[in-house]
Design an enzyme around this catalytic site. Structure first.
Site, PDB file in Angstrom:
ATOM      1  N   LYS A  83       0.870  30.192  75.196  1.00  0.00           N
ATOM      2  CA  LYS A  83       0.037  30.316  76.398  1.00  0.00           C
ATOM      3  C   LYS A  83      -1.415  30.528  75.958  1.00  0.00           C
ATOM      4  O   LYS A  83      -1.716  31.445  75.185  1.00  0.00           O
ATOM      5  CB  LYS A  83       0.541  31.521  77.196  1.00  0.00           C
ATOM      6  CG  LYS A  83       0.312  31.463  78.685  1.00  0.00           C
ATOM      7  CD  LYS A  83       1.031  32.621  79.346  1.00  0.00           C
ATOM      8  CE  LYS A  83       0.833  32.633  80.836  1.00  0.00           C
ATOM      9  NZ  LYS A  83       1.357  33.863  81.444  1.00  0.00           N
TER      10      LYS A  83
HETATM   11  O1  G3P Z   1       1.778  35.736  84.242  1.00  0.00           O
HETATM   12  C1  G3P Z   1       0.650  35.424  84.968  1.00  0.00           C
HETATM   13  C2  G3P Z   1       0.663  35.801  86.431  1.00  0.00           C
HETATM   14  O2  G3P Z   1       1.886  35.489  87.011  1.00  0.00           O
HETATM   15  C3  G3P Z   1       0.164  37.179  86.735  1.00  0.00           C
HETATM   16  O3  G3P Z   1       0.460  37.599  88.033  1.00  0.00           O
HETATM   17  O4  G3P Z   1       0.559  39.339  89.789  1.00  0.00           O
HETATM   18  O5  G3P Z   1      -0.676  39.818  87.649  1.00  0.00           O
HETATM   19  O6  G3P Z   1      -1.599  38.228  89.322  1.00  0.00           O
HETATM   20  P1  G3P Z   1      -0.360  38.811  88.730  1.00  0.00           P
END
Ligand code: G3P
Length: 213
Positions: A83
């Site tokens: 990633k």
């Molecule tokens: O893994 C990346 C993403 O899904 C993060 O989500 O909830 O931290 O914005 P969030």
């Protein structure tokens, strides 16, 4: 549509795997820190042994560092996807690593043209962050719709990995606009199954069956 779980928690991954509908795992440095992971390599290896695809994020932000870290992460297990954040050196590294056959997930995508650049560089996945756009008053799902249109216009085979999914409604919309993959927290996976009319209907069926028997 593929379902990924967005966590570094092994118990949650195991439970989701046992449901029989999980296609992969995404992690990020925040999720790894939340689980207090120190032995990063062995943790990724354990996840990679459970699922066919696990995104492991680089911490370097310069080209040489990203390439070196990306190669190292990819060497842990064939199920690892590297990633890489959407930054200039990241795009350059995506080109290099994808030409070496390493699967890349380009993360922190907040605009359609960022997704377009990542796809041109050879990323296998782009990760638009829906919830974080919603958080600042934008329409996160519109981003997925536009990326879908662009990728279809030019027949890119880069997959759209809808990320930062916070609730079941996000998932429903992502499926309707044609995201290839949704990555979501364990709580959202559990909630997907639920509907009050299902519970009420089952209760009535079982009560009626008991009356007959
Ligand atoms: O893994 C990346 C993403 O899904 C993060 O989500 O909830 O931290 O914005 P969030």
């Amino acid at each position: 549509m593929k379902f990924f779980i967005d966590t570094a928690n092994l118990e949650h991954i195991r439970e989701a795997v046992d449901m029989g509908v999980l296609d992969g795992v995404t992690t990020n440095p925040s999720l790894m820190a939340k689980e207090g992971i120190r032995e990063v390599r062995s943790h990724y290896r354990r996840i990679a042994e459970m699922v066919p695809d696990v995104s492991a994020e680089v911490l370097a932000t310069d080209y040489n560092g990203i390439v070196a870290e990306g190669r190292d992460l990819a060497s842990i297990h064939e199920h690892i996807t590297v990633k890489i954040p959407m930054i200039k050196d990241g795009v350059k590294a995506i080109r290099t690593l994808s030409e070496e056959g390493i699967r890349i997930n380009c993360t922190l995508i907040f605009s359609p043209v960022q997704a377009l650049i990542a796809a041109k560089a050879g990323a296998r996945y782009v990760s638009p962050f829906l919830g974080r756009l919603d958080d600042i008053g934008h329409e996160g799902m519109q981003l997925v719709e536009e990326i879908r249109l662009i990728f279809d216009n030019y027949a890119f085979n880069t997959e759209i990995l809808a990320a930062s999914i916070r609730h079941v409604e996000h998932l429903r919309s992502a499926a309707l606009v044609g995201a290839d993959i949704a990555t979501m927290p364990f709580a959202v996976i559990e909630k997907m199954l639920k509907h009050p009319l299902t519970d009420r209907g089952l209760e009535a069926f079982l009560a009626d069956a008991k009356r007959n028997g």
